[in-house]
Design a protein around this motif. Structure first.
Motif, PDB file in Angstrom:
ATOM      1  N   THR A 287       8.375  -8.247   1.049  1.00 26.59           N
ATOM      2  CA  THR A 287       8.683  -7.370   0.152  1.00 26.59           C
ATOM      3  C   THR A 287      10.222  -6.711   0.559  1.00 26.59           C
ATOM      4  N   ASP A 288      10.774  -6.147  -0.529  1.00 31.38           N
ATOM      5  CA  ASP A 288      12.165  -5.690  -0.317  1.00 31.38           C
ATOM      6  C   ASP A 288      11.848  -4.050  -0.354  1.00 31.38           C
ATOM      7  N   LYS A 289      10.815  -3.580   0.077  1.00 26.53           N
ATOM      8  CA  LYS A 289      10.643  -2.118   0.174  1.00 26.53           C
ATOM      9  C   LYS A 289      10.771  -1.746   1.619  1.00 26.53           C
ATOM     10  N   PRO A 290      11.020  -0.337   1.912  1.00 22.70           N
ATOM     11  CA  PRO A 290      10.864   0.091   3.045  1.00 22.70           C
ATOM     12  C   PRO A 290       9.792   0.203   3.714  1.00 22.70           C
ATOM     13  N   ILE A 291       9.332  -0.083   4.999  1.00 22.57           N
ATOM     14  CA  ILE A 291       8.020  -0.302   5.579  1.00 22.57           C
ATOM     15  C   ILE A 291       8.090   0.780   6.906  1.00 22.57           C
ATOM     16  N   LEU A 292       6.897   1.689   6.797  1.00 28.24           N
ATOM     17  CA  LEU A 292       7.048   2.615   7.857  1.00 28.24           C
ATOM     18  C   LEU A 292       5.693   2.270   8.802  1.00 28.24           C
ATOM     19  N   ILE A 293       5.992   1.943   9.790  1.00 29.00           N
ATOM     20  CA  ILE A 293       4.947   1.714  11.038  1.00 29.00           C
ATOM     21  C   ILE A 293       4.571   2.938  11.855  1.00 29.00           C
ATOM     22  N   ILE A 294       3.482   3.532  11.580  1.00 29.48           N
ATOM     23  CA  ILE A 294       3.014   4.663  12.498  1.00 29.48           C
ATOM     24  C   ILE A 294       2.512   4.188  13.491  1.00 29.48           C
ATOM     25  N   LEU A 295       3.182   4.298  14.765  1.00 28.72           N
ATOM     26  CA  LEU A 295       2.790   3.853  16.200  1.00 28.72           C
ATOM     27  C   LEU A 295       1.485   4.578  16.644  1.00 28.72           C
ATOM     28  N   ASP A 296       0.791   3.891  17.299  1.00 27.45           N
ATOM     29  CA  ASP A 296      -0.367   4.468  18.133  1.00 27.45           C
ATOM     30  C   ASP A 296      -1.082   3.729  19.145  1.00 27.45           C
ATOM     31  N   GLY A 297      -1.832   4.106  19.823  1.00 24.96           N
ATOM     32  CA  GLY A 297      -2.486   3.376  21.011  1.00 24.96           C
ATOM     33  C   GLY A 297      -1.853   3.266  22.272  1.00 24.96           C
TER      34      GLY A 297
ATOM     35  N   VAL B 171      -9.112  -3.175  -3.424  1.00 26.93           N
ATOM     36  CA  VAL B 171      -8.863  -3.452  -4.639  1.00 26.93           C
ATOM     37  C   VAL B 171      -8.689  -5.091  -4.598  1.00 26.93           C
ATOM     38  N   SER B 172      -8.660  -5.751  -5.532  1.00 30.57           N
ATOM     39  CA  SER B 172      -8.234  -7.059  -5.564  1.00 30.57           C
ATOM     40  C   SER B 172      -6.794  -7.152  -5.287  1.00 30.57           C
ATOM     41  N   TYR B 173      -6.403  -8.508  -4.709  1.00 33.57           N
ATOM     42  CA  TYR B 173      -4.937  -8.763  -4.173  1.00 33.57           C
ATOM     43  C   TYR B 173      -4.032  -8.778  -5.285  1.00 33.57           C
ATOM     44  N   ASP B 174      -4.300  -9.021  -6.657  1.00 32.28           N
ATOM     45  CA  ASP B 174      -3.642  -8.809  -7.839  1.00 32.28           C
ATOM     46  C   ASP B 174      -3.144  -7.365  -8.087  1.00 32.28           C
ATOM     47  N   ASN B 175      -4.299  -6.434  -7.858  1.00 36.12           N
ATOM     48  CA  ASN B 175      -4.215  -5.050  -7.906  1.00 36.12           C
ATOM     49  C   ASN B 175      -2.995  -4.487  -6.833  1.00 36.12           C
ATOM     50  N   VAL B 176      -3.408  -4.956  -5.348  1.00 41.50           N
ATOM     51  CA  VAL B 176      -2.556  -4.560  -4.165  1.00 41.50           C
ATOM     52  C   VAL B 176      -1.120  -4.973  -4.918  1.00 41.50           C
ATOM     53  N   LYS B 177      -0.848  -5.901  -5.148  1.00 38.51           N
ATOM     54  CA  LYS B 177       0.383  -6.520  -5.527  1.00 38.51           C
ATOM     55  C   LYS B 177       1.082  -5.441  -6.641  1.00 38.51           C
ATOM     56  N   LYS B 178       0.336  -4.914  -7.544  1.00 36.58           N
ATOM     57  CA  LYS B 178       0.742  -4.060  -8.494  1.00 36.58           C
ATOM     58  C   LYS B 178       1.121  -2.824  -7.962  1.00 36.58           C
ATOM     59  N   PHE B 179       0.361  -2.274  -7.114  1.00 31.79           N
ATOM     60  CA  PHE B 179       0.462  -1.053  -6.445  1.00 31.79           C
ATOM     61  C   PHE B 179       1.762  -0.858  -5.675  1.00 31.79           C
ATOM     62  N   GLU B 180       1.772  -2.012  -4.617  1.00 27.02           N
ATOM     63  CA  GLU B 180       2.960  -2.316  -3.909  1.00 27.02           C
ATOM     64  C   GLU B 180       4.398  -2.189  -5.030  1.00 27.02           C
ATOM     65  N   GLU B 181       4.341  -2.628  -6.078  1.00 28.86           N
ATOM     66  CA  GLU B 181       5.476  -2.716  -6.706  1.00 28.86           C
ATOM     67  C   GLU B 181       5.813  -1.322  -7.246  1.00 28.86           C
ATOM     68  N   GLU B 182       4.942  -0.578  -7.242  1.00 26.59           N
ATOM     69  CA  GLU B 182       4.737   0.898  -7.848  1.00 26.59           C
ATOM     70  C   GLU B 182       5.544   1.889  -6.537  1.00 26.59           C
ATOM     71  N   SER B 183       5.372   1.364  -5.502  1.00 18.51           N
ATOM     72  CA  SER B 183       5.299   2.167  -4.333  1.00 18.51           C
ATOM     73  C   SER B 183       7.182   2.213  -3.879  1.00 18.51           C
ATOM     74  N   ASP B 184       7.432   3.146  -3.373  1.00 19.91           N
ATOM     75  CA  ASP B 184       8.790   3.538  -2.779  1.00 19.91           C
ATOM     76  C   ASP B 184       8.918   3.291  -1.318  1.00 19.91           C
ATOM     77  N   LEU B 185       7.552   3.287  -0.842  1.00 25.39           N
ATOM     78  CA  LEU B 185       7.517   3.260   0.802  1.00 25.39           C
ATOM     79  C   LEU B 185       5.919   2.649   0.925  1.00 25.39           C
ATOM     80  N   LEU B 186       6.128   1.507   2.094  1.00 21.53           N
ATOM     81  CA  LEU B 186       4.775   1.209   2.441  1.00 21.53           C
ATOM     82  C   LEU B 186       4.284   1.430   3.757  1.00 21.53           C
ATOM     83  N   VAL B 187       3.083   1.857   4.010  1.00 21.88           N
ATOM     84  CA  VAL B 187       2.912   2.332   5.308  1.00 21.88           C
ATOM     85  C   VAL B 187       1.696   1.560   6.032  1.00 21.88           C
TER      86      VAL B 187
END
Length: 390
Positions: free
Chosen positions: A322-332, A286-302
């Motif tokens: 952001t001021d959201k918690p960020i989960l990094i899923i490690l791999d590789g 989606v567009s960057y504007d929509n990504v910002k909207k979805f980030e705002e609606e999220s409690d956790l960003l992955v």
């Protein structure tokens, strides 16, 4: 300082490399530098066009015209679902794959032939060329070697490396690509990589660049403070990025949410079939504007790390604004090194890429009442300041 920023892809195109470019340009402008840009002219009919990306003025914008080959590959596909249009779109996709398999550079390399025709308004103190795509550096090379040389100092800004790029599907010999990469690198006065692991690998491959190559993290575009605070048992979780199986394994995240009480929103392109259900919603980019909207609606960003290679997904840095918690899923193969690197910022929650580890990490987020702040390390002006240090 007067700076010319060269990237063959239009800045209006929605690519992770452009988010990095715009973040750095914004930081340079915030420091008081005059930044002009040189790129291909944007095509509003491109599937990648997003006019919400550039939100600040630039000194001057110079354009190289439009690459016909690339335009044919990236123009919006017909909405008609007829067999004829499906075949046409499939042929177009396969032709582009064949082209890139036998060419050392991307199709925009041809734009470099017209770089000497640009009528610049005076000279610059610095040229910055940024990849991807790699053709950006060829365009800068032409400018540096032209009779009306517009600048004497050149910094190369590299996202993915050339020969060891995990997404490069070339049939050309790797040694041939390394030779060209080494040739381009030697021309720069300074080289910046966006992953510390890529930097170390490049120094091993090209010992001549050791003294002029550095690492800098990617700047985020802006700080985002959310008005939404979660006080429910159910978390709204956001994954906004591509999930091609060759690069990232999204299945453990999908499986961990599928039978949970949480809600997962996925926005991006992938090559695997994920089924929606009552608590998983899936959509393309989606567009960057929509990504910002979805980030705002999220409690956790992955963020999901790559399965192989030395690069770090740009979302790791963009979310840090952001001021959201960020989960990094490690791999590789760099799992342990990545964990130590991210730990140094005191900003991330981390887990391994299996359903059990992901579920435990989500539970940790839900049970901990921590106030998160945008990271000072990835602020655009701070990254830009370090970028220009000798």
């Amino acid at each position: 300082m007067k700076i010319l920023f060269v990237t063959s892809t239009p800045l209006e195109y929605s690519f992770s490399a452009n988010l990095r470019n715009i973040g750095l340009i914004k930081g340079l402008c915030e420091l008081g530098h005059e930044v002009s840009t040189l790129s291909e002219a944007p095509d509003v009919n491109s599937i990648h066009y997003d006019d919400s990306l550039l939100t600040f003025p630039l000194k001057e914008r110079y354009f190289l015209g439009m690459n016909t080959i690339k335009k044919n590959f990236t123009s919006k596909q017909s909405p008609n679902n007829s067999l004829k249009d499906k075949i046409k779109n499939l042929v177009r996709k396969n032709l582009y794959s064949v082209y890139t398999s036998f060419s050392i550079y991307d199709p925009r390399k041809g734009l470099s032939k017209t770089s000497n025709t640009i009528n610049f308004k005076g000279k610059f103190d610095l040229i910055i060329s940024s990849s991807d795509p790699k053709s950006s550096h060829v365009i800068a090379e032409k400018l540096m070697k032209s009779k009306t040389r517009v600048c004497d100092q050149w910094i190369q800004y590299w996202g993915d490396p050339f020969a060891v790029d995990i997404n490069r599907k070339s049939l050309l010999p790797k040694k041939f690509i390394q030779y060209e990469e080494n040739r381009i690198l030697k021309l720069a006065d300074k080289i910046i990589y966006v992953s510390p692991f890529t930097l170390e690998l490049q120094k091993e491959l090209f010992p001549d660049i050791k003294n002029k190559a550095e690492f800098l993290p990617i700047p985020y575009l802006e700080t985002k403070f959310s008005s939404k605070k979660n006080h429910n048992e159910v978390l709204n979780i956001g994954y906004f990025g591509d999930y091609y199986s060759n690069d990232r394994n999204i299945i453990p995240l999908y499986e961990s949410i599928k039978n949970s009480s949480h809600f997962l929103k996925i926005c991006g392109y992938g090559d695997i079939s994920l089924q929606q259900n009552s608590n998983i919603e899936i959509s393309p980019r989606v567009s960057y504007d929509n990504v910002k909207k979805f980030e705002e609606e999220s409690d956790l960003l992955v963020c999901i790390c790559n399965r192989r290679g030395t690069q770090i997904p740009g979302k790791v840095y963009h979310y840090a604004g952001t001021d959201k918690p960020i989960l990094i899923i490690l791999d590789g193969e760099n799992n342990n090194e990545l964990k130590e690197y991210f730990k140094s910022f005191g900003r991330y929650i981390m887990c391994n890429n299996d359903s059990e580890s992901i579920s435990k990490a989500i539970l940790e987020v839900k049970n901990k009442d921590i106030k998160y702040e945008p990271s000072k390390y990835f602020n655009p002006s701070e990254v830009a300041r370090k970028f220009l240090l000798n």
